[in-house]
Design an enzyme around this catalytic site. Sequence first.
Site, PDB file in Angstrom:
ATOM      1  N   LEU A   1       0.811  -1.206   0.000  1.00 23.14           N
ATOM      2  CA  LEU A   1       0.000   0.000   0.000  1.00 23.14           C
ATOM      3  C   LEU A   1       0.850   1.263   0.000  1.00 23.14           C
ATOM      4  O   LEU A   1       0.571   2.216  -0.728  1.00 23.14           O
ATOM      5  CB  LEU A   1      -0.923   0.004   1.218  1.00 23.14           C
ATOM      6  CG  LEU A   1      -2.122  -0.947   1.148  1.00 23.14           C
ATOM      7  CD1 LEU A   1      -2.768  -1.106   2.515  1.00 23.14           C
ATOM      8  CD2 LEU A   1      -3.159  -0.435   0.144  1.00 23.14           C
TER       9      LEU A   1
ATOM     10  N   ASP B   1      11.049   3.610   4.678  1.00 20.83           N
ATOM     11  CA  ASP B   1      10.889   2.174   4.861  1.00 20.83           C
ATOM     12  C   ASP B   1      12.129   1.660   5.570  1.00 20.83           C
ATOM     13  O   ASP B   1      13.253   2.090   5.262  1.00 20.83           O
ATOM     14  CB  ASP B   1      10.704   1.459   3.516  1.00 20.83           C
ATOM     15  CG  ASP B   1      10.073   0.079   3.681  1.00 20.83           C
ATOM     16  OD1 ASP B   1       8.884  -0.062   3.366  1.00 20.83           O
ATOM     17  OD2 ASP B   1      10.785  -0.847   4.133  1.00 20.83           O
TER      18      ASP B   1
ATOM     19  N   ASP C   1      13.991   4.617  11.854  1.00 25.56           N
ATOM     20  CA  ASP C   1      13.071   3.781  12.628  1.00 25.56           C
ATOM     21  C   ASP C   1      11.920   4.617  13.178  1.00 25.56           C
ATOM     22  O   ASP C   1      12.125   5.494  14.015  1.00 25.56           O
ATOM     23  CB  ASP C   1      13.849   3.124  13.774  1.00 25.56           C
ATOM     24  CG  ASP C   1      13.011   2.165  14.595  1.00 25.56           C
ATOM     25  OD1 ASP C   1      11.795   2.026  14.335  1.00 25.56           O
ATOM     26  OD2 ASP C   1      13.584   1.550  15.519  1.00 25.56           O
ATOM     27  N   ILE C   2      10.711   4.336  12.731  1.00 26.81           N
ATOM     28  CA  ILE C   2       9.552   5.118  13.167  1.00 26.81           C
ATOM     29  C   ILE C   2       9.190   4.872  14.622  1.00 26.81           C
ATOM     30  O   ILE C   2       8.438   5.644  15.217  1.00 26.81           O
ATOM     31  CB  ILE C   2       8.314   4.821  12.299  1.00 26.81           C
ATOM     32  CG1 ILE C   2       7.910   3.345  12.411  1.00 26.81           C
ATOM     33  CG2 ILE C   2       8.553   5.231  10.856  1.00 26.81           C
ATOM     34  CD1 ILE C   2       6.549   3.037  11.814  1.00 26.81           C
TER      35      ILE C   2
ATOM     36  N   ASN D   1       1.637   4.425   7.606  1.00 28.31           N
ATOM     37  CA  ASN D   1       1.250   3.193   6.919  1.00 28.31           C
ATOM     38  C   ASN D   1       2.011   1.962   7.379  1.00 28.31           C
ATOM     39  O   ASN D   1       1.507   0.837   7.274  1.00 28.31           O
ATOM     40  CB  ASN D   1       1.460   3.390   5.407  1.00 28.31           C
ATOM     41  CG  ASN D   1       1.356   2.106   4.627  1.00 28.31           C
ATOM     42  OD1 ASN D   1       0.271   1.559   4.431  1.00 28.31           O
ATOM     43  ND2 ASN D   1       2.500   1.595   4.173  1.00 28.31           N
TER      44      ASN D   1
ATOM     45  N   TYR E   1      -2.530  -7.248  17.020  1.00 32.29           N
ATOM     46  CA  TYR E   1      -2.773  -6.377  15.864  1.00 32.29           C
ATOM     47  C   TYR E   1      -4.088  -5.615  16.014  1.00 32.29           C
ATOM     48  O   TYR E   1      -4.157  -4.399  15.783  1.00 32.29           O
ATOM     49  CB  TYR E   1      -2.780  -7.247  14.613  1.00 32.29           C
ATOM     50  CG  TYR E   1      -2.996  -6.527  13.310  1.00 32.29           C
ATOM     51  CD1 TYR E   1      -1.968  -5.814  12.704  1.00 32.29           C
ATOM     52  CD2 TYR E   1      -4.224  -6.604  12.654  1.00 32.29           C
ATOM     53  CE1 TYR E   1      -2.162  -5.173  11.488  1.00 32.29           C
ATOM     54  CE2 TYR E   1      -4.423  -5.974  11.436  1.00 32.29           C
ATOM     55  CZ  TYR E   1      -3.393  -5.257  10.855  1.00 32.29           C
ATOM     56  OH  TYR E   1      -3.586  -4.634   9.649  1.00 32.29           O
TER      57      TYR E   1
ATOM     58  N   LYS F   1      -4.562  -1.597  16.266  1.00 32.76           N
ATOM     59  CA  LYS F   1      -5.355  -0.903  15.254  1.00 32.76           C
ATOM     60  C   LYS F   1      -6.580  -0.219  15.869  1.00 32.76           C
ATOM     61  O   LYS F   1      -7.002   0.847  15.409  1.00 32.76           O
ATOM     62  CB  LYS F   1      -5.788  -1.888  14.167  1.00 32.76           C
ATOM     63  CG  LYS F   1      -4.647  -2.383  13.288  1.00 32.76           C
ATOM     64  CD  LYS F   1      -3.924  -1.239  12.594  1.00 32.76           C
ATOM     65  CE  LYS F   1      -2.991  -1.727  11.505  1.00 32.76           C
ATOM     66  NZ  LYS F   1      -2.263  -0.619  10.844  1.00 32.76           N
TER      67      LYS F   1
ATOM     68  N   THR G   1      -1.075  -7.094   0.304  1.00 35.49           N
ATOM     69  CA  THR G   1       0.207  -6.548   0.729  1.00 35.49           C
ATOM     70  C   THR G   1       1.073  -7.691   1.243  1.00 35.49           C
ATOM     71  O   THR G   1       0.623  -8.838   1.321  1.00 35.49           O
ATOM     72  CB  THR G   1       0.034  -5.509   1.856  1.00 35.49           C
ATOM     73  OG1 THR G   1      -0.389  -6.181   3.053  1.00 35.49           O
ATOM     74  CG2 THR G   1      -0.991  -4.441   1.475  1.00 35.49           C
TER      75      THR G   1
END
Length: 291
Positions: free
Chosen positions: A18, A37, A63-64, A90, A161, A165, A195
Amino acid sequence: MNTCENRVVIITGAGGGLGRSYALAFAEAGAKVLVNDINREAADAVVAQIVVQGGSAVANSDDITCYEAAAGILRQALECFGDLHVLVNNAGICRDRMFSSLSEADWDQVVTVHLKGHFCIASHAARYWRDRSKAGIVVSGRIINTSSGAGLQGSIGQSNYAAAKGGIASLTLVQAAELQRYGVTVNALAPAARTGMTEQVFADVMKKPEAGFDHFAPENVAPLVVWLGSEASAAVSGQMFEVEGGKLSIAVGWRHGPEQIKQKRWEVDEIGNAVSQLLEQLAPAEKVYGS
């Protein structure tokens, strides 16, 4: 049509799936894109494709989930392009297990990448936009978060997860309410597409057809994301968009349901009957995926 001409966009997890489709679509719409990324080679490949097609993009592999590293992502966007208009959160991972088999590491990794990853870079972006707004500069900021049907309805084997979310869905509501004063809108996506993550779980369902409309192509989600990142979406905030193939909908969030009110404290032996009556009036929830 250059709906995002010269808008500066950061997209996390944009090396494939995505995120890659978003990066290519934003570039085609005239935006300047920072492709983040953790896989630098993947990010470089997306940037190379954008540049070959005449667009403007840079790669980043910070690194996010590290607050200081996330600051570096914003700093690079400002150094390269001079501003920031859109943040698309994302990036994500899966560590699917039944809850009784889920390890602490499985929990921590998924919650960290999804929920903390959404926080870190958005925190820096929000502070940047707040400071500009307070300085009298007109801000047209956009945060686009990524939730999931698992976060909205739950999903068997994905408690970590789904919890992350669901947290992102709630985070979106608060960000939208708090940041509107600075000229920033915040919306979220619950996309269904093919994905790297979904192919592991739904390989047969999401398999690319040999001919005809590719229902689960990630490119089907990109037009909504580009529109949300544009000036045209300024009046839309605090919404959760579900998108799959050619279907676009807005999820209904938490609302107050049926109620029974007394003018004194409920007694324990009254609760069962009251709950039964409330449940009779309650619209049934969507079933948990896989149940």
